[in-house]
Design an enzyme around this catalytic site. Structure first.
Site, PDB file in Angstrom:
ATOM      1  N   SER A  27      -9.268   2.162   3.668  1.00  0.00           N
ATOM      2  CA  SER A  27      -8.385   2.893   2.786  1.00  0.00           C
ATOM      3  C   SER A  27      -7.553   1.994   1.889  1.00  0.00           C
ATOM      4  O   SER A  27      -6.878   2.483   0.979  1.00  0.00           O
ATOM      5  CB  SER A  27      -7.470   3.805   3.611  1.00  0.00           C
ATOM      6  OG  SER A  27      -6.633   3.059   4.464  1.00  0.00           O
ATOM      7  N   LYS A  75       0.840  -1.191   0.000  1.00  0.00           N
ATOM      8  CA  LYS A  75       0.000   0.000   0.000  1.00  0.00           C
ATOM      9  C   LYS A  75       0.882   1.251   0.000  1.00  0.00           C
ATOM     10  O   LYS A  75       1.956   1.263   0.627  1.00  0.00           O
ATOM     11  CB  LYS A  75      -0.905  -0.047   1.236  1.00  0.00           C
ATOM     12  CG  LYS A  75      -1.965   1.037   1.336  1.00  0.00           C
ATOM     13  CD  LYS A  75      -2.833   0.749   2.549  1.00  0.00           C
ATOM     14  CE  LYS A  75      -3.811   1.857   2.866  1.00  0.00           C
ATOM     15  NZ  LYS A  75      -4.618   1.542   4.068  1.00  0.00           N
ATOM     16  N   SER A 121      -9.649  -0.108   7.819  1.00  0.00           N
ATOM     17  CA  SER A 121      -9.137  -0.023   6.450  1.00  0.00           C
ATOM     18  C   SER A 121      -8.588  -1.310   5.862  1.00  0.00           C
ATOM     19  O   SER A 121      -8.243  -1.353   4.689  1.00  0.00           O
ATOM     20  CB  SER A 121      -8.064   1.064   6.359  1.00  0.00           C
ATOM     21  OG  SER A 121      -8.634   2.328   6.602  1.00  0.00           O
TER      22      SER A 121
END
Length: 466
Positions: A155, A80, A179
């Site tokens: 997220s 990420k 997330s």
């Protein structure tokens, strides 16, 4: 864009295997790590225009640092875009931030690579991971592979989209309010937020007065999640927590499971309610005792969590140049970050009380598990919304109310440090995934994985390629 389903599954080196299966093929010599990386890169290119999940691609030069004996050696993956990996830029999902190649590799990224995974690039996230949908003020969103007109969650939305679409079987995710679990629920994946301290501490989260952030992965199979955490524990073992080891199947003992459908601040929609109730019935049929339970947290918790969320946004805006980028441009922060910051500035004197109350939640959370082994709830109060519903361009007061209603279950685990897992046990009539959430006491990920194995064996997860 047309409302369609998008995936990259095909007859190549990756096939339809999960990460454990691919690692076994590499060990046997049937395929090479290089072949898997090339196949994953080709799949990423195939879906990128439709889903836009990739922030930075290093397809020609993936990063791999583990010995061949590592459990997941040769399996391609992504990090990420809020964790540093030397040589790759870290953009934090923000137009206010100018991404430059990182000079060092974060501690968690070292642990991630140590499991044997190779990194082909970075995945997109909303600005600083603050939103529950991977959308932007002035850029195209990440789209849900199951229905491209809908949100993939956030997220870790870019990671979830890549895994759900079959580009890679496993990808990095992290969780400061849901997330890992939110995009897992939206994209039909398994997403375990571990106990605080289970993995190497997140470098951003550990700077905060209350560390909300834990790293992990999203996967398509329970055994991939279990294998990752076992492999990560070989790299870093926290002696304060019970050892996890490799969990390989369902548990044998009947458990007492609390059932929570409506949160103290939101009512679950019909599809979500139906999915949780059906999952509860399946657990009862397996011999577990399922009974209603109430959380000892109400609207005060929602208000305090929002205030702390605003404090984080304020820190980002106030210290961006120092912490992130000397060219940081706070005027380009999106509407959600800016609105959260303004809200904190209006009521900053509340912060000591907010911190005190949030810290005091740990004991009531642990007390829930004196009488129950796990708690079953929704991940989210309603199914994945259409893109635009949670856009940072929605007026702030309206957006924050939508987020309060949507993200009504997961933040408790971040504040208390307890583990939680999202599992894809349901779907809407239109085919959108619906997830359920299981929580346990701190250090008890084994219970969650054993229940996840049982549910997966009882009724295998839906496959996008079908």
């Amino acid at each position: 864009m047309a409302d369609e389903r998008v995936h990259a599954f095909g007859d190549d080196a990756l096939g339809e295997h999960d990460a454990v299966g691919l690692a076994a093929l590499v060990r046997s010599g049937e395929v090479s790590a290089e072949e898997l990386a090339r196949a994953a890169a080709e799949r990423a290119r195939k879906v990128d225009a439709a889903l836009e999940p990739v922030a930075f691609a290093a397809y020609g030069k993936p990063v791999a640092r583990a010995e061949r004996s590592a459990p997941l050696y040769g399996v391609p993956s992504f990090l990420k875009d809020n964790v540093d990996l030397r040589g790759m830029p870290t953009g934090q999902g923000s137009a206010a931030f100018r991404a430059r190649p990182a000079r060092r590799t974060a501690g968690f990224a070292v642990q991630f690579l140590g499991t044997g995974l190779s990194v082909l690039g970075k995945t997109r996230l909303p600005e600083f991971g603050l939103n529950a949908s991977t959308e932007y003020a002035a850029a195209d969103p990440v789209r849900n592979p199951w229905r491209t007109t809908h949100s993939p969650g956030a997220s870790s939305g870019g990671s979830a989209a890549l895994v759900a679409a079959g580009v890679v079987p496993i990808a990095h995710a992290n969780d400061g309010g849901g997330s890992i679990r939110i995009p897992a629920a939206c994209c039909g994946l398994v997403g375990l937020k571990p106990t605080r301290g289970r993995l190497v501490a997140n470098e951003q989260g550990r700077r905060l007065p209350i560390d909300l952030v834990t790293d992990g992965v999203v996967t398509r199979s329970v055994r991939d999640t279990a294998a990752f955490f076992a492999a990560a524990e070989r790299q870093h073992r926290n002696p304060v927590l019970p050892a996890l080891g490799l969990v390989e199947g369902p548990g044998k003992d009947p458990l007492r499971i609390g059932l929570l459908i409506d949160s103290p601040t939101a009512t679950a929609d019909a599809d979500t309610r139906r999915t949780v109730e059906a999952t509860a019935a399946r657990l009862e049929a397996m011999g577990h005792r399922v009974e209603p339970v109430e959380l000892p947290f109400g609207r005060q918790f929602q208000q305090d969590f929002t205030a702390y969320w605003g404090f984080i946004a304020f820190l980002i805006a106030a210290t961006g140049k120092l912490m992130h980028d000397p060219g940081f441009r706070p005027g380009r922060l999106d509407g959600l970050t800016s609105g959260l910051r303004r809200g904190f500035q209006r009521e900053f004197t509340r912060l000591p009380g907010v911190l005190r109350r949030l810290r005091q939640m740990e004991q009531p959370y642990e007390d829930l598990f004196r009488t129950h082994d796990a708690i079953l709830s929704p991940v989210l109060a309603h199914v994945p919304p259409p893109l635009g519903h949670l856009s940072p361009n929605v007026p702030f007061d309206e957006l924050i109310e939508r987020l309060h209603h949507y993200v009504a279950y997961t933040p408790v685990n971040n504040v208390t440090g307890g583990p939680g897992i999202a599992l894809p046990t349901g779907a809407t009539a239109e085919g959108l995934p619906v997830g359920v959430h299981l929580s346990a006491a701190r250090g008890q990920e084994r219970i969650l994985l054993e229940l996840a194995y049982a549910l997966e064996a009882d009724r295998p997860w839906r496959r996008i390629q079908d």
